[in-house]
Design a protein around this motif. Sequence first.
Motif, PDB file in Angstrom:
ATOM      1  N   HIS A 108       0.835  -1.206   0.000  1.00  0.00           N
ATOM      2  CA  HIS A 108       0.000   0.000   0.000  1.00  0.00           C
ATOM      3  C   HIS A 108       0.872   1.260   0.000  1.00  0.00           C
ATOM      4  O   HIS A 108       0.573   2.237  -0.706  1.00  0.00           O
ATOM      5  N   ALA A 109       1.949   1.247   0.777  1.00  0.00           N
ATOM      6  CA  ALA A 109       2.866   2.397   0.797  1.00  0.00           C
ATOM      7  C   ALA A 109       3.514   2.577  -0.576  1.00  0.00           C
ATOM      8  O   ALA A 109       3.659   3.713  -1.056  1.00  0.00           O
ATOM      9  N   TYR A 110       3.895   1.464  -1.209  1.00  0.00           N
ATOM     10  CA  TYR A 110       4.448   1.560  -2.573  1.00  0.00           C
ATOM     11  C   TYR A 110       3.429   2.170  -3.530  1.00  0.00           C
ATOM     12  O   TYR A 110       3.777   2.980  -4.389  1.00  0.00           O
ATOM     13  N   GLU A 111       2.174   1.773  -3.382  1.00  0.00           N
ATOM     14  CA  GLU A 111       1.133   2.349  -4.238  1.00  0.00           C
ATOM     15  C   GLU A 111       1.048   3.864  -4.063  1.00  0.00           C
ATOM     16  O   GLU A 111       0.933   4.597  -5.048  1.00  0.00           O
ATOM     17  N   LYS A 112       1.103   4.319  -2.823  1.00  0.00           N
ATOM     18  CA  LYS A 112       1.032   5.755  -2.561  1.00  0.00           C
ATOM     19  C   LYS A 112       2.218   6.496  -3.168  1.00  0.00           C
ATOM     20  O   LYS A 112       2.099   7.661  -3.532  1.00  0.00           O
ATOM     21  N   LYS A 113       3.350   5.812  -3.275  1.00  0.00           N
ATOM     22  CA  LYS A 113       4.548   6.408  -3.884  1.00  0.00           C
ATOM     23  C   LYS A 113       4.569   6.205  -5.403  1.00  0.00           C
ATOM     24  O   LYS A 113       5.536   6.545  -6.051  1.00  0.00           O
ATOM     25  N   LYS A 114       3.489   5.630  -5.954  1.00  0.00           N
ATOM     26  CA  LYS A 114       3.364   5.358  -7.394  1.00  0.00           C
ATOM     27  C   LYS A 114       4.399   4.337  -7.882  1.00  0.00           C
ATOM     28  O   LYS A 114       4.816   4.360  -9.030  1.00  0.00           O
ATOM     29  N   LEU A 115       4.805   3.431  -6.992  1.00  0.00           N
ATOM     30  CA  LEU A 115       5.726   2.346  -7.335  1.00  0.00           C
ATOM     31  C   LEU A 115       4.890   1.085  -7.555  1.00  0.00           C
ATOM     32  O   LEU A 115       4.894   0.145  -6.752  1.00  0.00           O
ATOM     33  N   THR A 116       4.147   1.095  -8.640  1.00  0.00           N
ATOM     34  CA  THR A 116       3.137   0.070  -8.898  1.00  0.00           C
ATOM     35  C   THR A 116       3.731  -1.328  -9.015  1.00  0.00           C
ATOM     36  O   THR A 116       3.173  -2.284  -8.470  1.00  0.00           O
ATOM     37  N   ALA A 117       4.837  -1.471  -9.708  1.00  0.00           N
ATOM     38  CA  ALA A 117       5.437  -2.799  -9.880  1.00  0.00           C
ATOM     39  C   ALA A 117       5.868  -3.387  -8.544  1.00  0.00           C
ATOM     40  O   ALA A 117       5.621  -4.572  -8.264  1.00  0.00           O
ATOM     41  N   GLN A 118       6.489  -2.563  -7.695  1.00  0.00           N
ATOM     42  CA  GLN A 118       6.913  -3.054  -6.382  1.00  0.00           C
ATOM     43  C   GLN A 118       5.694  -3.400  -5.519  1.00  0.00           C
ATOM     44  O   GLN A 118       5.720  -4.370  -4.759  1.00  0.00           O
ATOM     45  N   ALA A 119       4.630  -2.609  -5.631  1.00  0.00           N
ATOM     46  CA  ALA A 119       3.416  -2.877  -4.870  1.00  0.00           C
ATOM     47  C   ALA A 119       2.830  -4.224  -5.281  1.00  0.00           C
ATOM     48  O   ALA A 119       2.492  -5.055  -4.423  1.00  0.00           O
ATOM     49  N   LEU A 120       2.725  -4.444  -6.577  1.00  0.00           N
ATOM     50  CA  LEU A 120       2.186  -5.713  -7.071  1.00  0.00           C
ATOM     51  C   LEU A 120       3.041  -6.884  -6.599  1.00  0.00           C
ATOM     52  O   LEU A 120       2.515  -7.924  -6.185  1.00  0.00           O
ATOM     53  N   GLU A 121       4.339  -6.704  -6.620  1.00  0.00           N
ATOM     54  CA  GLU A 121       5.248  -7.756  -6.158  1.00  0.00           C
ATOM     55  C   GLU A 121       4.982  -8.099  -4.686  1.00  0.00           C
ATOM     56  O   GLU A 121       4.952  -9.269  -4.309  1.00  0.00           O
ATOM     57  N   MET A 122       4.745  -7.099  -3.865  1.00  0.00           N
ATOM     58  CA  MET A 122       4.457  -7.332  -2.448  1.00  0.00           C
ATOM     59  C   MET A 122       3.146  -8.095  -2.273  1.00  0.00           C
ATOM     60  O   MET A 122       3.071  -9.044  -1.499  1.00  0.00           O
ATOM     61  N   TYR A 123       2.111  -7.676  -2.996  1.00  0.00           N
ATOM     62  CA  TYR A 123       0.818  -8.357  -2.882  1.00  0.00           C
ATOM     63  C   TYR A 123       0.921  -9.804  -3.365  1.00  0.00           C
ATOM     64  O   TYR A 123       0.340 -10.713  -2.767  1.00  0.00           O
ATOM     65  N   GLU A 124       1.662 -10.024  -4.434  1.00  0.00           N
ATOM     66  CA  GLU A 124       1.830 -11.398  -4.932  1.00  0.00           C
ATOM     67  C   GLU A 124       2.620 -12.249  -3.956  1.00  0.00           C
ATOM     68  O   GLU A 124       2.333 -13.433  -3.774  1.00  0.00           O
ATOM     69  N   GLN A 125       3.595 -11.642  -3.316  1.00  0.00           N
ATOM     70  CA  GLN A 125       4.352 -12.352  -2.288  1.00  0.00           C
ATOM     71  C   GLN A 125       3.431 -12.732  -1.126  1.00  0.00           C
ATOM     72  O   GLN A 125       3.507 -13.848  -0.604  1.00  0.00           O
TER      73      GLN A 125
END
Length: 176
Positions: free
Chosen positions: A133-150
């Motif tokens: 969620h924090a990555y999403e707020k920083k517009k780091l979409t790929a890293q956010a998706l990676e966290m959710y998939e993990q």
Amino acid sequence: MNFVLQSSYLLGLVALLLVAAVLVARQVWRTRGVETRLSQLQKRVNDGQATGLDYYELGSIFLRKKLYVQCVNQLQKAIKNWDESDTDGLAKVHNALGYAYFSQEQYDLAIRQYREALKRQPQYVTGMNNLGHAYEKKKLTAQALEMYEQALQIAPDDPTAKQRANSLRKRLAPTG
């Protein structure tokens, strides 16, 4: 007929007032309990007897009250006083501190705390979701998706990770 209608209206009103009274009493009881615990914890802190867990609990109360500056202060003290061998507990403290920063829109500090939580407890799904969620707020979409998939690899039915990952996949999908 008119008497029956008035009686049922009055009965309904009394029932509604009774429900409202019970709900208010429950809330007062909860608030009183939290305030009593807050007072006990502050006394332990003032007496110099507070443990890391006491600081964590005090920080958690401040977090629920949305007193973020006080929360951060107490959670930092909790980290300093925490038993390093209790990595699961320490991960929760770092996660709570990350949430306090996140709530103040200090996303870089939140990310740092969420990463620290995951370093201490690598399988911590809540920490992964929060970091995503924090990555999403920083517009780091790929890293956010990676966290959710993990998170989904560990907890395939986690509703937060499922919803956020699906949303990000749609956003990242090439449009045709």
